[in-house]
Design an enzyme around this catalytic site. Sequence first.
Site, PDB file in Angstrom:
ATOM      1  N   ASP A   1      -6.371   7.763   7.429  1.00  0.00           N
ATOM      2  CA  ASP A   1      -7.627   7.605   6.711  1.00  0.00           C
ATOM      3  C   ASP A   1      -8.595   8.687   7.186  1.00  0.00           C
ATOM      4  O   ASP A   1      -8.364   9.308   8.233  1.00  0.00           O
ATOM      5  CB  ASP A   1      -8.190   6.204   7.002  1.00  0.00           C
ATOM      6  CG  ASP A   1      -9.427   5.907   6.179  1.00  0.00           C
ATOM      7  OD1 ASP A   1      -9.520   6.394   5.053  1.00  0.00           O
ATOM      8  OD2 ASP A   1     -10.305   5.184   6.684  1.00  0.00           O
TER       9      ASP A   1
ATOM     10  N   ASP B   1      -8.896   2.089   9.588  1.00  0.00           N
ATOM     11  CA  ASP B   1      -9.831   1.183  10.259  1.00  0.00           C
ATOM     12  C   ASP B   1     -10.427   0.139   9.319  1.00  0.00           C
ATOM     13  O   ASP B   1     -11.055  -0.810   9.765  1.00  0.00           O
ATOM     14  CB  ASP B   1     -10.979   1.974  10.910  1.00  0.00           C
ATOM     15  CG  ASP B   1     -11.784   2.771   9.896  1.00  0.00           C
ATOM     16  OD1 ASP B   1     -11.336   2.889   8.739  1.00  0.00           O
ATOM     17  OD2 ASP B   1     -12.863   3.270  10.258  1.00  0.00           O
TER      18      ASP B   1
ATOM     19  N   ASP C   1      -7.291  -0.415   4.260  1.00  0.00           N
ATOM     20  CA  ASP C   1      -6.096   0.199   4.851  1.00  0.00           C
ATOM     21  C   ASP C   1      -5.022  -0.832   5.195  1.00  0.00           C
ATOM     22  O   ASP C   1      -3.896  -0.458   5.526  1.00  0.00           O
ATOM     23  CB  ASP C   1      -6.464   0.950   6.142  1.00  0.00           C
ATOM     24  CG  ASP C   1      -7.459   2.066   5.893  1.00  0.00           C
ATOM     25  OD1 ASP C   1      -7.257   2.824   4.930  1.00  0.00           O
ATOM     26  OD2 ASP C   1      -8.436   2.180   6.660  1.00  0.00           O
TER      27      ASP C   1
END
Length: 762
Positions: free
Chosen positions: A176, A482, A486
């Site tokens: 990410d 995080d 995700d």
Amino acid sequence: MTGESNHVEVNSNQNPFLFSGTKVADGYAQMLVTSVGVNTAWGEMMSSISRDNNEQTPLQARLNKLTSLIGKVGLVVAFLVLMVLLIRYFTGNTANENGNREFVAGQTTGDDIINSVVGIIAAAVTIVVVAIPEGLPLAVTLTLAYSMKRMMVDQAMVRKLSACETMGSATTICTDKTGTLTMNQMKVTKFWVGKDSMAENAYSSASKCVLDFIQDGVALNTTGSVYKPSLGLEYEFSGSPTEKAILSWAVSQLSMDMEEIKKSCEIIQVEAFNSQKKRSGVLMKKSTDNTVLVHWKGAAEMVLAMCSSFYDGSGIKKDLDKDERKKFEQIIQGMAASSLRCIAFAHKQVSEEATKEREDVKKIQEDSLTLLGLVGIKDPCRPGVRSAVQACQDAGVNIKMITGDNIFTAKAIAAECGILRPGDDTFNGAIVEGAEFRNYTSEERLQRVEKIRVMARSSPFDKLLMVQCLKQKGHVVAVTGDGTNDAPALKEADIGLSMGIQGTEVAKESSDIVILDDNFASVATVLCWGRCVYTNIQKFIQFQLTVNVAALIINFVAAVSSGDIPLTAVQLLWVNLIMDTLGALALATERPTRELMEKPPVGRTEPLISKVMWRNVVAQATYQMAVLLTLQFKGELIFGVNEAVKRTLIFNAFVLCQVFNEFNARKLEKKNVFEGIHKNKLFLGIIFMTVILQVVMVEFLKRFADTERLSWGQWGACIGIAAMSWPIGWVVKCIPVPDTPIFSYLGSKSKKLVRKIVHREQ
């Protein structure tokens, strides 16, 4: 739901849907419930997390195949030994200690036959026990547990033990952006007054009048706040990331006193930030001179369109003609290309008449403004991210960035982190948007997924789709993230790595490893530890295979040729015990080295026992078999000893060979097997303990181990035989291992030969 910290406006026209699990920041609405539970977007995401896939890790699959194969070979050898010994016994080809035939038809009692047969079966069962590598699970568990403890020191908390070894096989890391590669802390990095860029801490060259206007605009036209608890403590800022960045910059760089400005002004009217207009405005009156001003703040291109003049660096007001406007547009585009969010400030003095009639005015005046300045806001990359990405790429691991941010910001951040290389763009397939990837056919996705380095504007299920495609292509995939968005990808990946500080609880629950310091650099450390775990397991397998192969062949050859097994059941079990338990513990505690990150990843399809390992195993096992079979058939003559002492010599030499070979197993390829050995106190302690236990076994446990005491000379001979494994290991490692498997080489040779024969026949 998107993973980005920006608020998303919900309205009846363009975006009429409210998602379960999100929070309403402001506004009002009437809501019609269309779905509940697992049918909501939130429920769909949660159900994809809660699914339990009993998928084996790549190493578990390899170990299961290996143990199954070795077990089958052991059973075959044990069965052959059993049949050979039974045939030799019942045909009268075996003799007892006095040299008499053990079995004589019609004379040998039933008790003697049963005792002999039980002894033969015990020998065969012992071979099975030695052959089946039951020490492998112990070795794997010890290696993982030790590594798990050491990784805590390196800011990685392992939630799932098998993730340690799986990380060593990782070929792709999907990461990410926000909060993982970047710090998720917006910061003003550029400031322009007019067409002049102001260097940080050098704002004194700008006009004080312009800076005062900007301070008024920042302090009054904001939804954030500034709070200082007491003297000596740092300011605390609240609001959206963008608001906090601007307030922090104004306080630190412009020395803004927000409380003082608010006291000296009266706010007449406010127009809140609108996601369509992308700006907010305030109508205020200064108490010092009763002047009324309009202040606007927002996206630079939007505010610029409202301006008809601008202040230059010296505070002189100039007209904003077509050429000047074009120059400002170029400045704004340049900041956007540098992944900066560009915010503009503008103001205008309003007449008293307009102020008195403000009740009738629905909107604050938004034309003929004067541009005060521009600021560029950036979410900075975490320290060490670029070097960590480079380390992973050097180790042969592909890094892919998957983010919900726009394609320009994603491209700029990826280039800054080193994920994108020069020349990578949308044309060569390196950058793609989530919607485009989602709309590919299954074949197109599988064809293009490996080329993609950046996926922007992605939804949680785009990330999940990419992970599934990569796994279909045979990759071992690690995912870092995080946010709640995700979670599905973290769960689906072979290894999920979540962030410990800014990570949501859903992300942590879905992950296998939690990065405690939220730093992508720790991912490279975890990768190194994973490879160390995998290599340590390979070392133990090489070590145990040498023991197993040598023990099996020695006993088999001796049983077939003479009907005598040189290594008794107790001795083989003793070897099995110290080699499996102590050997596993010794080789499990080797620390990571830099060389581990210079090799390509193992991947999902590579064999667990490499050609290098086979080379080492064959060399050491051949030497041990040659020496011990020589002792078996010529030992009494060479040393001038009886049968009992000869057996003890074979047992002692065999165990000491394993002790010395344990040093060889420390390095699979490097010739210097003693490198760094002084740092591994546990290894040295285990070697010392093994030798002491062997001395006790030979010298003091005569009845239990069926051994005889040895003289100093005989001990010296055993040590000399065992020590030869060091120079043999050094010489063998000088032999290069071909990249092409020997079987395929032979296959290609045979094909060429067939072609030649066919050609001659024709």
